[in-house]
Scaffold this motif. Sequence first.
Motif, PDB file in Angstrom:
ATOM      1  N   ARG A   3      24.845  17.576  11.152  1.00 14.97           N
ATOM      2  CA  ARG A   3      25.061  18.127   9.806  1.00 14.97           C
ATOM      3  C   ARG A   3      26.332  18.964   9.762  1.00 14.97           C
ATOM      4  NH1 ARG A   3      20.875  20.308   9.729  1.00 14.97           N
ATOM      5  NH2 ARG A   3      19.633  18.621   8.836  1.00 14.97           N
ATOM      6  N   LYS A   4      27.108  18.777   8.677  1.00 16.87           N
ATOM      7  CA  LYS A   4      28.328  19.559   8.483  1.00 16.87           C
ATOM      8  C   LYS A   4      28.045  20.715   7.523  1.00 16.87           C
ATOM      9  CE  LYS A   4      31.659  17.961   5.833  1.00 16.87           C
ATOM     10  NZ  LYS A   4      32.857  17.226   5.308  1.00 16.87           N
ATOM     11  N   ILE A   5      28.364  21.944   7.926  1.00 11.53           N
ATOM     12  CA  ILE A   5      28.212  23.125   7.084  1.00 11.53           C
ATOM     13  C   ILE A   5      29.611  23.629   6.743  1.00 11.53           C
ATOM     14  CG2 ILE A   5      27.219  25.425   6.843  1.00 11.53           C
ATOM     15  CD1 ILE A   5      25.149  23.187   7.235  1.00 11.53           C
ATOM     16  N   VAL A   6      29.904  23.728   5.454  1.00 12.15           N
ATOM     17  CA  VAL A   6      31.238  24.138   5.010  1.00 12.15           C
ATOM     18  C   VAL A   6      31.132  25.429   4.195  1.00 12.15           C
ATOM     19  CG1 VAL A   6      33.326  23.466   3.771  1.00 12.15           C
ATOM     20  CG2 VAL A   6      31.910  21.709   4.883  1.00 12.15           C
ATOM     21  N   LEU A   7      31.917  26.425   4.573  1.00 12.43           N
ATOM     22  CA  LEU A   7      31.953  27.689   3.835  1.00 12.43           C
ATOM     23  C   LEU A   7      33.031  27.650   2.762  1.00 12.43           C
ATOM     24  CD1 LEU A   7      31.683  30.293   6.749  1.00 12.43           C
ATOM     25  CD2 LEU A   7      29.842  29.380   5.334  1.00 12.43           C
ATOM     26  N   SER A   8      32.703  28.159   1.592  1.00 12.22           N
ATOM     27  CA  SER A   8      33.699  28.241   0.523  1.00 12.22           C
ATOM     28  C   SER A   8      34.847  29.138   0.967  1.00 12.22           C
ATOM     29  CB  SER A   8      33.053  28.808  -0.743  1.00 12.22           C
ATOM     30  OG  SER A   8      34.014  28.939  -1.769  1.00 12.22           O
ATOM     31  N   LYS A   9      36.054  28.825   0.526  1.00 10.08           N
ATOM     32  CA  LYS A   9      37.226  29.605   0.914  1.00 10.08           C
ATOM     33  C   LYS A   9      37.215  31.002   0.306  1.00 10.08           C
ATOM     34  CE  LYS A   9      40.158  25.516   1.472  1.00 10.08           C
ATOM     35  NZ  LYS A   9      41.327  24.757   0.943  1.00 10.08           N
ATOM     36  N   THR A  10      36.531  31.153  -0.824  1.00 10.93           N
ATOM     37  CA  THR A  10      36.432  32.461  -1.484  1.00 10.93           C
ATOM     38  C   THR A  10      34.988  32.706  -1.870  1.00 10.93           C
ATOM     39  OG1 THR A  10      38.666  32.227  -2.393  1.00 10.93           O
ATOM     40  CG2 THR A  10      37.241  33.904  -3.376  1.00 10.93           C
ATOM     41  N   HIS A 243      19.719  28.304  -5.151  1.00 10.35           N
ATOM     42  CA  HIS A 243      20.130  29.706  -5.254  1.00 10.35           C
ATOM     43  C   HIS A 243      19.142  30.516  -4.431  1.00 10.35           C
ATOM     44  CE1 HIS A 243      20.771  33.480  -8.022  1.00 10.35           C
ATOM     45  NE2 HIS A 243      21.039  33.719  -6.751  1.00 10.35           N
ATOM     46  N   ILE A 244      19.621  31.105  -3.341  1.00  8.39           N
ATOM     47  CA  ILE A 244      18.751  31.898  -2.477  1.00  8.39           C
ATOM     48  C   ILE A 244      19.368  33.278  -2.279  1.00  8.39           C
ATOM     49  CG2 ILE A 244      17.934  29.821  -1.296  1.00  8.39           C
ATOM     50  CD1 ILE A 244      19.698  30.588   1.079  1.00  8.39           C
ATOM     51  N   GLU A 245      18.532  34.252  -1.912  1.00  8.30           N
ATOM     52  CA  GLU A 245      19.029  35.612  -1.691  1.00  8.30           C
ATOM     53  C   GLU A 245      19.442  35.854  -0.250  1.00  8.30           C
ATOM     54  OE1 GLU A 245      15.984  38.202  -3.522  1.00  8.30           O
ATOM     55  OE2 GLU A 245      17.504  38.498  -5.074  1.00  8.30           O
ATOM     56  N   ASP A 246      18.771  35.185   0.678  1.00  8.08           N
ATOM     57  CA  ASP A 246      19.125  35.324   2.091  1.00  8.08           C
ATOM     58  C   ASP A 246      18.533  34.141   2.864  1.00  8.08           C
ATOM     59  OD1 ASP A 246      16.409  35.861   2.365  1.00  8.08           O
ATOM     60  OD2 ASP A 246      16.679  38.008   2.634  1.00  8.08           O
ATOM     61  N   ALA A 247      18.599  34.193   4.178  1.00  8.88           N
ATOM     62  CA  ALA A 247      18.162  33.063   5.002  1.00  8.88           C
ATOM     63  C   ALA A 247      16.679  32.737   4.839  1.00  8.88           C
ATOM     64  CB  ALA A 247      18.475  33.353   6.473  1.00  8.88           C
ATOM     65  N   ARG A 248      15.900  33.669   4.331  1.00  9.57           N
ATOM     66  CA  ARG A 248      14.473  33.394   4.109  1.00  9.57           C
ATOM     67  C   ARG A 248      14.265  32.353   3.013  1.00  9.57           C
ATOM     68  NH1 ARG A 248      12.575  39.524   3.324  1.00  9.57           N
ATOM     69  NH2 ARG A 248      14.542  39.430   2.150  1.00  9.57           N
ATOM     70  N   GLY A 249      15.312  32.100   2.227  1.00  8.74           N
ATOM     71  CA  GLY A 249      15.207  31.111   1.157  1.00  8.74           C
ATOM     72  C   GLY A 249      15.502  29.689   1.605  1.00  8.74           C
ATOM     73  N   ILE A 250      15.866  29.519   2.879  1.00  9.07           N
ATOM     74  CA  ILE A 250      16.124  28.179   3.402  1.00  9.07           C
ATOM     75  C   ILE A 250      14.847  27.340   3.341  1.00  9.07           C
ATOM     76  CG2 ILE A 250      16.782  26.850   5.446  1.00  9.07           C
ATOM     77  CD1 ILE A 250      19.106  28.352   4.278  1.00  9.07           C
ATOM     78  N   VAL A 251      14.961  26.099   2.828  1.00  9.79           N
ATOM     79  CA  VAL A 251      13.802  25.213   2.716  1.00  9.79           C
ATOM     80  C   VAL A 251      14.050  23.931   3.496  1.00  9.79           C
ATOM     81  CG1 VAL A 251      13.033  26.138   0.496  1.00  9.79           C
ATOM     82  CG2 VAL A 251      14.711  24.279   0.546  1.00  9.79           C
ATOM     83  N   SER A 252      12.971  23.279   3.884  1.00 10.37           N
ATOM     84  CA  SER A 252      13.073  22.082   4.733  1.00 10.37           C
ATOM     85  C   SER A 252      13.851  20.955   4.067  1.00 10.37           C
ATOM     86  CB  SER A 252      11.676  21.600   5.118  1.00 10.37           C
ATOM     87  OG  SER A 252      10.914  21.293   3.958  1.00 10.37           O
ATOM     88  N   ILE A 260      26.463  20.288   3.744  1.00 11.30           N
ATOM     89  CA  ILE A 260      26.025  21.344   2.834  1.00 11.30           C
ATOM     90  C   ILE A 260      27.109  22.416   2.766  1.00 11.30           C
ATOM     91  CG2 ILE A 260      24.311  23.142   2.376  1.00 11.30           C
ATOM     92  CD1 ILE A 260      22.262  21.488   3.837  1.00 11.30           C
ATOM     93  N   GLY A 261      27.437  22.815   1.565  1.00 12.88           N
ATOM     94  CA  GLY A 261      28.401  23.889   1.361  1.00 12.88           C
ATOM     95  C   GLY A 261      27.694  25.208   1.092  1.00 12.88           C
ATOM     96  N   ILE A 262      28.357  26.302   1.407  1.00 15.35           N
ATOM     97  CA  ILE A 262      27.816  27.638   1.144  1.00 15.35           C
ATOM     98  C   ILE A 262      28.836  28.426   0.339  1.00 15.35           C
ATOM     99  CG2 ILE A 262      27.031  29.820   2.138  1.00 15.35           C
ATOM    100  CD1 ILE A 262      26.282  28.325   4.676  1.00 15.35           C
ATOM    101  N   THR A 263      28.386  29.005  -0.757  1.00 22.65           N
ATOM    102  CA  THR A 263      29.183  29.976  -1.492  1.00 22.65           C
ATOM    103  C   THR A 263      28.290  31.170  -1.776  1.00 22.65           C
ATOM    104  OG1 THR A 263      30.685  30.337  -3.358  1.00 22.65           O
ATOM    105  CG2 THR A 263      28.670  29.084  -3.810  1.00 22.65           C
ATOM    106  N   ALA A 264      28.889  32.255  -2.268  1.00 20.15           N
ATOM    107  CA  ALA A 264      28.104  33.476  -2.482  1.00 20.15           C
ATOM    108  C   ALA A 264      28.705  34.311  -3.597  1.00 20.15           C
ATOM    109  CB  ALA A 264      28.048  34.292  -1.191  1.00 20.15           C
ATOM    110  N   GLY A 265      27.837  35.050  -4.263  1.00 19.02           N
ATOM    111  CA  GLY A 265      28.255  35.913  -5.357  1.00 19.02           C
ATOM    112  C   GLY A 265      29.004  37.140  -4.877  1.00 19.02           C
ATOM    113  N   ALA A 266      29.546  37.895  -5.830  1.00 16.12           N
ATOM    114  CA  ALA A 266      30.400  39.041  -5.525  1.00 16.12           C
ATOM    115  C   ALA A 266      29.641  40.218  -4.918  1.00 16.12           C
ATOM    116  CB  ALA A 266      31.116  39.493  -6.797  1.00 16.12           C
ATOM    117  N   LEU A 280      21.032  27.258   8.476  1.00 15.99           N
ATOM    118  CA  LEU A 280      21.273  25.869   8.094  1.00 15.99           C
ATOM    119  C   LEU A 280      21.645  25.021   9.315  1.00 15.99           C
ATOM    120  CD1 LEU A 280      23.263  26.296   4.747  1.00 15.99           C
ATOM    121  CD2 LEU A 280      20.977  25.329   5.016  1.00 15.99           C
ATOM    122  N   LYS A 281      22.418  25.585  10.199  1.00 16.40           N
ATOM    123  CA  LYS A 281      22.804  24.861  11.409  1.00 16.40           C
ATOM    124  C   LYS A 281      21.598  24.591  12.307  1.00 16.40           C
ATOM    125  CE  LYS A 281      27.623  26.373  11.712  1.00 16.40           C
ATOM    126  NZ  LYS A 281      28.624  27.180  12.469  1.00 16.40           N
TER     127      LYS A 281
END
Length: 283
Positions: A3-10, A243-252, A260-266, A280-281
């Motif tokens: 699996r490829k995990i990509v982080l948003s640049k911003t 939309h999850i708040e932290d790693a506890r929101g990860i689902v199977s 899967i890409g990851i972005t996050a709010g301010a 995710l990894k």
Amino acid sequence: MNRKIVLSKTMGFCFGVRRALDLVEKALAEKGDGRVVTFGPIIHNSIVLDSLARRGVVVVHSLEELQDGDRVVFRAHGVPKSVSDQVRQAGYAVYDGTCPRVGKSQKIVHDYCKRGETVCMTGDREHGEVIAVSSYGEGVTVLNNRMDVESFEPSGPVLLISQTTFSLPLFEEISSLLEKRCDERGFSFARYNTICPATATRQKALEELASEVEAIVVVGGKNSSNTRRLYEAALRLVSRAWHIEDARGIVSEMADYRSIGITAGASTPDDIIFDVEAALKAL
């Protein structure tokens, strides 16, 4: 599956949030017998707020809740003008965490309303920033969508500004509709794009991220306006988003996707983002 995990640049904390949290730390470090209180939640992230609460930071929502000796931190979204004036006049130690960009919007509203012009603001009516900025002038009209513009009847020159975390495409749409409405009635129209550049950059980075992955995880507080907008945009851009708040929101279900890409709010700290990445990894 590889699996490829990509982080948003911003993504993650913006300047205004970091500044506000730094002021909380400064208030905590100051010697004194009084409490450190924030007028309203300092940011929209329950995990950060819980951590601050464990260190003794108290959230208040009214002047009546303040106690002698309190050190008062104004949140990044700002506070209503009446609150700011009364807290200062009462002699409390004030740590003003209002984002400078929000402060600029407050001044614009004050100056234009003082000249008798009509000010409109794109944003969410119940959002703390919108409430705070609107309090600096009389009769500010909040516009959230096309229907709001269609029901608005200008009676003179109109200025349009925006909540700093509002959707740029929606601001542009509302601006065009409002300008046309003013032109039809013979009134001048002006606008200041007061959306924070970091918001626009974050949204653009999300679009780039979506071109690289099958699904996107948006990390941030459930009550965070800018995080919700990222999530809504992600839903339009990829086949699946969460939309999850932290790693506890990860689902199977997330394990079904090759990328899967990851972005996050301010208002999302780096450590929470990295925990989500690691989880995710490990799927």
